[in-house]
Scaffold this motif. Structure first.
Motif, PDB file in Angstrom:
ATOM      1  N   THR A  65       0.812  -1.205   0.000  1.00  0.00           N
ATOM      2  CA  THR A  65       0.000   0.000   0.000  1.00  0.00           C
ATOM      3  C   THR A  65       0.849   1.260   0.000  1.00  0.00           C
ATOM      4  OG1 THR A  65      -0.244  -0.156   2.381  1.00  0.00           O
ATOM      5  CG2 THR A  65      -2.030  -1.062   1.052  1.00  0.00           C
ATOM      6  N   LYS A  66       2.125   1.136   0.315  1.00  0.00           N
ATOM      7  CA  LYS A  66       3.013   2.300   0.218  1.00  0.00           C
ATOM      8  C   LYS A  66       3.261   2.674  -1.230  1.00  0.00           C
ATOM      9  CE  LYS A  66       5.946   1.967   4.267  1.00  0.00           C
ATOM     10  NZ  LYS A  66       7.247   1.477   4.712  1.00  0.00           N
ATOM     11  N   LYS A  67       3.229   1.667  -2.096  1.00  0.00           N
ATOM     12  CA  LYS A  67       3.535   1.883  -3.515  1.00  0.00           C
ATOM     13  C   LYS A  67       2.235   2.068  -4.284  1.00  0.00           C
ATOM     14  CE  LYS A  67       7.919   0.733  -2.899  1.00  0.00           C
ATOM     15  NZ  LYS A  67       9.110   1.424  -3.301  1.00  0.00           N
ATOM     16  N   LYS A  68       1.508   3.095  -3.943  1.00  0.00           N
ATOM     17  CA  LYS A  68       0.170   3.257  -4.500  1.00  0.00           C
ATOM     18  C   LYS A  68       0.153   3.339  -6.022  1.00  0.00           C
ATOM     19  CE  LYS A  68      -2.275   5.186  -0.591  1.00  0.00           C
ATOM     20  NZ  LYS A  68      -1.345   4.842   0.450  1.00  0.00           N
ATOM     21  N   ASN A  69       1.201   3.937  -6.587  1.00  0.00           N
ATOM     22  CA  ASN A  69       1.181   4.135  -8.033  1.00  0.00           C
ATOM     23  C   ASN A  69       2.011   3.093  -8.775  1.00  0.00           C
ATOM     24  OD1 ASN A  69      -0.416   6.448  -7.757  1.00  0.00           O
ATOM     25  ND2 ASN A  69       1.411   7.582  -7.146  1.00  0.00           N
ATOM     26  N   LYS A  70       2.505   2.154  -8.031  1.00  0.00           N
ATOM     27  CA  LYS A  70       3.386   1.165  -8.647  1.00  0.00           C
ATOM     28  C   LYS A  70       2.567  -0.031  -9.114  1.00  0.00           C
ATOM     29  CE  LYS A  70       7.472  -0.848  -9.231  1.00  0.00           C
ATOM     30  NZ  LYS A  70       8.479  -0.328 -10.093  1.00  0.00           N
ATOM     31  N   SER A  71       2.735  -0.399 -10.351  1.00  0.00           N
ATOM     32  CA  SER A  71       2.029  -1.584 -10.833  1.00  0.00           C
ATOM     33  C   SER A  71       2.644  -2.822 -10.199  1.00  0.00           C
ATOM     34  CB  SER A  71       2.176  -1.674 -12.345  1.00  0.00           C
ATOM     35  OG  SER A  71       1.861  -2.973 -12.763  1.00  0.00           O
ATOM     36  N   TYR A  72       1.806  -3.753  -9.736  1.00  0.00           N
ATOM     37  CA  TYR A  72       2.366  -4.969  -9.152  1.00  0.00           C
ATOM     38  C   TYR A  72       2.479  -6.064 -10.180  1.00  0.00           C
ATOM     39  CZ  TYR A  72      -2.680  -5.199  -8.341  1.00  0.00           C
ATOM     40  OH  TYR A  72      -4.024  -5.125  -8.464  1.00  0.00           O
ATOM     41  N   GLY A  73       2.023  -5.796 -11.406  1.00  0.00           N
ATOM     42  CA  GLY A  73       2.261  -6.690 -12.536  1.00  0.00           C
ATOM     43  C   GLY A  73       2.016  -8.145 -12.225  1.00  0.00           C
ATOM     44  N   THR A  74       2.865  -8.986 -12.708  1.00  0.00           N
ATOM     45  CA  THR A  74       2.630 -10.415 -12.562  1.00  0.00           C
ATOM     46  C   THR A  74       3.774 -11.100 -11.831  1.00  0.00           C
ATOM     47  OG1 THR A  74       3.685 -10.724 -14.675  1.00  0.00           O
ATOM     48  CG2 THR A  74       1.283 -10.570 -14.676  1.00  0.00           C
ATOM     49  N   ILE A  75       4.592 -10.330 -11.156  1.00  0.00           N
ATOM     50  CA  ILE A  75       5.772 -10.979 -10.594  1.00  0.00           C
ATOM     51  C   ILE A  75       5.663 -11.247  -9.103  1.00  0.00           C
ATOM     52  CG2 ILE A  75       7.380 -10.265 -12.373  1.00  0.00           C
ATOM     53  CD1 ILE A  75       8.240  -7.974 -10.624  1.00  0.00           C
ATOM     54  N   VAL A  76       4.438 -11.172  -8.550  1.00  0.00           N
ATOM     55  CA  VAL A  76       4.278 -11.615  -7.177  1.00  0.00           C
ATOM     56  C   VAL A  76       4.205 -13.135  -7.153  1.00  0.00           C
ATOM     57  CG1 VAL A  76       3.237  -9.595  -6.133  1.00  0.00           C
ATOM     58  CG2 VAL A  76       1.819 -11.172  -7.402  1.00  0.00           C
ATOM     59  N   ASN A  77       4.588 -13.704  -6.028  1.00  0.00           N
ATOM     60  CA  ASN A  77       4.527 -15.144  -5.832  1.00  0.00           C
ATOM     61  C   ASN A  77       5.277 -15.918  -6.912  1.00  0.00           C
ATOM     62  OD1 ASN A  77       3.919 -17.561  -4.698  1.00  0.00           O
ATOM     63  ND2 ASN A  77       2.000 -17.767  -5.826  1.00  0.00           N
TER      64      ASN A  77
ATOM     65  N   ALA B 160      11.723 -21.764  -8.330  1.00  0.00           N
ATOM     66  CA  ALA B 160      12.126 -21.064  -9.558  1.00  0.00           C
ATOM     67  C   ALA B 160      13.323 -20.152  -9.291  1.00  0.00           C
ATOM     68  CB  ALA B 160      10.946 -20.258 -10.093  1.00  0.00           C
ATOM     69  N   ILE B 161      13.342 -19.534  -8.122  1.00  0.00           N
ATOM     70  CA  ILE B 161      14.473 -18.646  -7.791  1.00  0.00           C
ATOM     71  C   ILE B 161      15.749 -19.448  -7.573  1.00  0.00           C
ATOM     72  CG2 ILE B 161      15.359 -17.080  -6.001  1.00  0.00           C
ATOM     73  CD1 ILE B 161      12.518 -15.990  -5.716  1.00  0.00           C
ATOM     74  N   ILE B 162      15.632 -20.547  -6.835  1.00  0.00           N
ATOM     75  CA  ILE B 162      16.823 -21.369  -6.581  1.00  0.00           C
ATOM     76  C   ILE B 162      17.333 -21.960  -7.894  1.00  0.00           C
ATOM     77  CG2 ILE B 162      17.699 -23.400  -5.343  1.00  0.00           C
ATOM     78  CD1 ILE B 162      17.039 -20.887  -3.634  1.00  0.00           C
ATOM     79  N   ASN B 163      16.415 -22.386  -8.730  1.00  0.00           N
ATOM     80  CA  ASN B 163      16.809 -22.927 -10.034  1.00  0.00           C
ATOM     81  C   ASN B 163      17.593 -21.880 -10.834  1.00  0.00           C
ATOM     82  OD1 ASN B 163      16.553 -25.039 -12.135  1.00  0.00           O
ATOM     83  ND2 ASN B 163      15.441 -23.418 -13.209  1.00  0.00           N
ATOM     84  N   TYR B 164      17.114 -20.652 -10.779  1.00  0.00           N
ATOM     85  CA  TYR B 164      17.810 -19.581 -11.515  1.00  0.00           C
ATOM     86  C   TYR B 164      19.201 -19.327 -10.916  1.00  0.00           C
ATOM     87  CZ  TYR B 164      18.744 -15.186 -13.868  1.00  0.00           C
ATOM     88  OH  TYR B 164      19.321 -14.199 -14.636  1.00  0.00           O
ATOM     89  N   LEU B 165      19.305 -19.377  -9.594  1.00  0.00           N
ATOM     90  CA  LEU B 165      20.619 -19.186  -8.964  1.00  0.00           C
ATOM     91  C   LEU B 165      21.614 -20.229  -9.479  1.00  0.00           C
ATOM     92  CD1 LEU B 165      19.647 -18.412  -5.238  1.00  0.00           C
ATOM     93  CD2 LEU B 165      20.761 -16.851  -6.837  1.00  0.00           C
ATOM     94  N   PHE B 166      21.124 -21.476  -9.615  1.00  0.00           N
ATOM     95  CA  PHE B 166      22.029 -22.526 -10.093  1.00  0.00           C
ATOM     96  C   PHE B 166      22.247 -22.482 -11.604  1.00  0.00           C
ATOM     97  CE2 PHE B 166      21.350 -24.278  -5.867  1.00  0.00           C
ATOM     98  CZ  PHE B 166      22.636 -24.716  -5.551  1.00  0.00           C
ATOM     99  N   GLU B 167      21.415 -21.747 -12.289  1.00  0.00           N
ATOM    100  CA  GLU B 167      21.727 -21.506 -13.709  1.00  0.00           C
ATOM    101  C   GLU B 167      22.925 -20.584 -13.817  1.00  0.00           C
ATOM    102  OE1 GLU B 167      18.539 -19.955 -16.162  1.00  0.00           O
ATOM    103  OE2 GLU B 167      17.234 -21.640 -15.635  1.00  0.00           O
TER     104      GLU B 167
ATOM    105  N   LYS C 218      11.670 -10.888 -16.333  1.00  0.00           N
ATOM    106  CA  LYS C 218      13.006 -10.324 -16.592  1.00  0.00           C
ATOM    107  C   LYS C 218      13.444  -9.365 -15.484  1.00  0.00           C
ATOM    108  CE  LYS C 218      11.704  -6.556 -19.820  1.00  0.00           C
ATOM    109  NZ  LYS C 218      11.078  -5.795 -18.762  1.00  0.00           N
ATOM    110  N   ASP C 219      12.480  -8.660 -14.880  1.00  0.00           N
ATOM    111  CA  ASP C 219      12.830  -7.767 -13.767  1.00  0.00           C
ATOM    112  C   ASP C 219      13.329  -8.547 -12.555  1.00  0.00           C
ATOM    113  OD1 ASP C 219      12.110  -5.631 -15.290  1.00  0.00           O
ATOM    114  OD2 ASP C 219      10.095  -5.458 -14.444  1.00  0.00           O
ATOM    115  N   VAL C 220      12.718  -9.714 -12.343  1.00  0.00           N
ATOM    116  CA  VAL C 220      13.148 -10.548 -11.222  1.00  0.00           C
ATOM    117  C   VAL C 220      14.546 -11.097 -11.500  1.00  0.00           C
ATOM    118  CG1 VAL C 220      12.655 -12.639  -9.899  1.00  0.00           C
ATOM    119  CG2 VAL C 220      10.788 -11.144 -10.605  1.00  0.00           C
ATOM    120  N   LYS C 221      14.763 -11.536 -12.734  1.00  0.00           N
ATOM    121  CA  LYS C 221      16.105 -12.034 -13.095  1.00  0.00           C
ATOM    122  C   LYS C 221      17.151 -10.942 -12.895  1.00  0.00           C
ATOM    123  CE  LYS C 221      15.005 -15.566 -16.531  1.00  0.00           C
ATOM    124  NZ  LYS C 221      15.050 -15.929 -17.943  1.00  0.00           N
ATOM    125  N   ALA C 222      16.816  -9.736 -13.316  1.00  0.00           N
ATOM    126  CA  ALA C 222      17.762  -8.632 -13.193  1.00  0.00           C
ATOM    127  C   ALA C 222      18.077  -8.369 -11.725  1.00  0.00           C
ATOM    128  CB  ALA C 222      17.189  -7.374 -13.850  1.00  0.00           C
TER     129      ALA C 222
END
Ligand code: SF4
Length: 368
Positions: free
Chosen positions: A199-211, A216-223, A314-318
């Protein structure tokens, strides 16, 4: 946001009082009144139906029976002030069986009452809707379709109807068989963290990268790197979550991260769990307190070639790349110093110092 027009709520409430849509409940009291809470709430909780000994007796949703006590205890645990939230039910009358006991509302009754639920959601316009139990979650399908199930989506933040939807279990005693009180406390901590950060980020789109999902994150780390110490994996994962809160305003996963003796520990990263989830990983003990997790040489190319794990945004990867660049090659000691200097850990350490206690196994709050 304009202040909510209380008259609109009063009209809605009056319409509900006059409702006779469901034959077995047309003459019982309807539980929709100002005790539901704050009319401009950013957080709305939706249960199944008023209980005979709860709302139907007290007139206040989730109050007076065991489920209400549990609900209030959970709110208190997560420091969620009931006067700042709105609490209602999928159906607004107490359904009872022929013996006078609570019963589950029928699909028709849920559908009948969904028009009132939709009106409440539109009027209060919460940023986050929390459903309590499977019936409440399913009732939202009559307003806007989702494909969530309670079992698969509990304690996750999902985009729905122009807001976030977080499914939780019902706080009644029966649901405790499936979801212990301890686990439900973590659920409410997750709600509190999500609400405060999002709720602090009122103008920020939360897009599709929640949850995004821990695996998937650990897999990417090992990539990106062939091996990590078990210690480093937990600390890097914590730093990724923390950076996501700073950058996006919310955590990437619903994982449970607690403060342990040597810093943040994520229960979802238990060594057996990650080896089971990512079969190309192996481990070996380096010393009494140090384990190496590495890609199995005979299985080096198995990674995510089959697309088994969700592709990260891609934002999460970055974001993960940034963490790896900055901290990926640090020693365990250096990583420990880094996490201890981060805000969430500093808050816990300050509380420990001020109260002269240790807070081992306390969930780490990412609220800024
Ligand atoms: S449950 Fe809802 S739709 Fe059914 S009678 Fe009560 S208020 Fe009307």
């Amino acid at each position: 946001m304009d202040l909510f027009n209380g008259n609109e709520f009063n009209i809605l409430s009056e319409n509900v009082q006059n409702c006779v849509l469901c034959p077995r409940m047309c003459n019982v009291q309807k539980i929709l009144n100002r005790s539901a809470g704050f009319l401009n709430a950013e957080l709305m909780f939706i249960g199944e139906a008023p209980g005979r000994l709860g709302a139907d007796s007290s007139g206040i949703p989730f109050h007076g029976d065991k489920a209400g006590h549990n609900f209030e205890e959970l709110l208190e645990f997560a420091n969620i002030n009931r006067s700042n939230i709105f609490v209602t039910n999928a159906v607004l009358c107490n359904p009872r069986d022929e013996n006078g006991n609570n019963s589950t509302p029928t699909k028709t009754e849920i559908q009948n009452c969904s028009k009132f639920l939709e009106e409440q959601i539109k009027l209060v316009n919460p940023k986050i809707v929390v459903t309590l139990g499977g019936v409440a979650l399913e009732s939202l399908n009559y307003i806007s379709k989702h494909d969530l199930t309670l079992r698969d989506s509990v304690r996750t933040a999902n985009k729905w109807f122009d807001r976030l939807l977080i499914p939780l279990y019902h706080p009644g005693q029966r649901a405790m068989i499936h979801r212990s009180m301890a686990n439900q406390r973590s659920d409410y901590q997750f709600i509190a963290d999500t609400a405060k950060n999002f709720t602090k980020k009122k103008n920020k789109s939360y897009g599709t990268i929640v949850n995004v999902g821990v695996v998937a994150i650990i897999n990417y780390l090992f990539e990106k790197k062939d091996s990590f110490t078990y210690f480093a994996l937990h600390k890097l994962f914590y730093l990724i979550e923390y950076k996501s809160v700073l950058k996006f305003g919310f955590r990437l996963t619903n994982s449970y991260i607690v403060r342990q003796k040597d810093g943040p520990y994520c229960t979802e990263l238990h060594i057996l769990k990650i080896k089971k989830a990512l079969s190309y990983l192996d481990s070996k003990v380096l010393s009494a307190s140090n384990i190496l997790i590495y890609k199995n040489a005979s299985d080096l190319f198995s990674g995510n070639l089959n697309g088994e794990y969700p592709e990260l945004d891609k934002d999460v990867k970055a974001l993960i790349d940034e963490i790896l660049l900055e901290h990926g090659n640090k020693s365990n000691a250096a990583l420990k110093r880094t996490v201890y200097f981060s805000r969430p850990m500093r808050n816990i350490l300050a509380a420990e110092r001020d109260n002269n206690i240790n807070l081992y196994n306390t969930p780490i709050s990412f609220t800024l």
